[in-house]
Design an enzyme around this catalytic site. Structure first.
Site, PDB file in Angstrom:
ATOM      1  N   TYR A 105      25.789 -44.712   4.351  1.00  0.00           N
ATOM      2  CA  TYR A 105      26.779 -45.615   4.934  1.00  0.00           C
ATOM      3  C   TYR A 105      26.920 -45.329   6.419  1.00  0.00           C
ATOM      4  CZ  TYR A 105      28.546 -46.954   0.316  1.00  0.00           C
ATOM      5  OH  TYR A 105      28.668 -47.440  -0.956  1.00  0.00           O
ATOM      6  N   TYR A 144      22.839 -42.674  -3.788  1.00  0.00           N
ATOM      7  CA  TYR A 144      23.246 -41.582  -2.885  1.00  0.00           C
ATOM      8  C   TYR A 144      24.040 -40.537  -3.647  1.00  0.00           C
ATOM      9  CZ  TYR A 144      27.750 -44.081  -2.543  1.00  0.00           C
ATOM     10  OH  TYR A 144      28.945 -44.699  -2.822  1.00  0.00           O
ATOM     11  N   ARG A 152      25.220 -41.586  -7.276  1.00  0.00           N
ATOM     12  CA  ARG A 152      25.688 -42.952  -7.508  1.00  0.00           C
ATOM     13  C   ARG A 152      24.498 -43.902  -7.574  1.00  0.00           C
ATOM     14  NH1 ARG A 152      30.222 -45.892  -6.575  1.00  0.00           N
ATOM     15  NH2 ARG A 152      29.590 -46.243  -8.731  1.00  0.00           N
ATOM     16  N   HIS A 155      24.752 -49.832  -5.609  1.00  0.00           N
ATOM     17  CA  HIS A 155      25.905 -50.706  -5.876  1.00  0.00           C
ATOM     18  C   HIS A 155      26.388 -51.286  -4.559  1.00  0.00           C
ATOM     19  CE1 HIS A 155      27.619 -46.819  -4.759  1.00  0.00           C
ATOM     20  NE2 HIS A 155      28.595 -47.520  -4.222  1.00  0.00           N
ATOM     21  N   HIS A 157      29.990 -52.824  -2.696  1.00  0.00           N
ATOM     22  CA  HIS A 157      31.444 -52.920  -2.789  1.00  0.00           C
ATOM     23  C   HIS A 157      31.900 -54.328  -2.392  1.00  0.00           C
ATOM     24  CE1 HIS A 157      32.094 -48.490  -3.039  1.00  0.00           C
ATOM     25  NE2 HIS A 157      30.931 -48.478  -2.416  1.00  0.00           N
TER      26      HIS A 157
HETATM   27 FE   LIG Z   1      29.652 -46.796  -2.546  1.00  0.00          FE
END
Ligand SMILES: [Fe+2]
Length: 220
Positions: A105, A144, A152, A155, A157
């Protein structure tokens, strides 16, 4: 139905999700006739963008004014925003953020050593149109590490706001991801909820792999 879709359906049936999958697949073919559960809430997570950016349009693969384009597999995601009686919701604010193709991110709190991608937009704020539809072009996010023992799955958000409806924060998952089976958040949902949170692979759109992800807001 493509061979790929048949495969994902078989896999989901193996996971014991046959009943709900039929409902979800059916929903894409005749949306509005099938009673659908409201899209489940999920935590916002630690990576909601903190620094504003000028370009928050529906094409996350490019940033306005930059010559390059994002790394990764380009995909298209589209769907309807509807209420729980099947009525489309126009002009809903759809706030979307995700990791880049490497699983990173663009956020000061992300300590993942995977590289940033200077050409990946990472964040979009768009509106559903008069038919309640939306469409984005983006890259498939990478998996990640959330903790040392928890990775995870890919995905995206979503945060949906519309006057008259409670705000929805959720996460969209991809079909056929082995990491879905071990994800602590995904597995805190029941199977019906899980089915509502997985996008469907729906062939191609302008040459890119396309997914359908419909979002149902709870009524008031
Ligand atoms: Fe996330």
């Amino acid at each position: 139905m493509t061979d790929k879709n048949k495969l994902s359906r078989r896999k989901l049936i193996k996971l014991g999700m046959a009943g709900t999958v039929t409902g979800v697949l059916g929903a894409s073919e005749s949306w509005g006739e099938i009673v659908t559960i409201p899209t489940p809430q999920e935590v916002e997570g630690p990576f909601y963008p903190v620094a504003d950016q000028r370009d928050k349009d529906a094409d996350l693969t490019r940033i306005a004014g930059q010559s390059g384009s994002a790394k990764g597999q380009y995909i298209v995601i589209s769907g309807f925003i509807k209420d729980d009686s099947g009525q489309p919701i126009n002009n809903a604010v759809i706030d979307i953020w995700q990791a880049n193709a490497a699983g990173r991110y663009d956020h000061p709190r992300d300590s993942n050593s995977a590289p940033l991608d200077p050409y990946f937009q990472g964040w979009a704020v768009i509106h559903s149109d008069n038919n309640g539809q939306y469409r984005i072009k983006t890259v498939k996010p990478g998996a990640y590490p959330a903790t040392r023992t928890w990775t995870r799955p890919p995905h995206i958000h979503f945060k949906i706001s519309r006057q008259g409806y409670p705000k929805l924060i959720t996460q969209m998952y991809f079909p056929d991801e082995s990491l879905n089976a071990t994800d602590l958040l995904f597995n805190s949902k029941n199977r019906t909820e899980q089915a509502a949170m997985i996008a469907q692979e729906t062939g191609e759109y302008e040459g890119l792999m396309a997914y359908t992800y419909n979002i149902v807001l709870r009524g008031h």
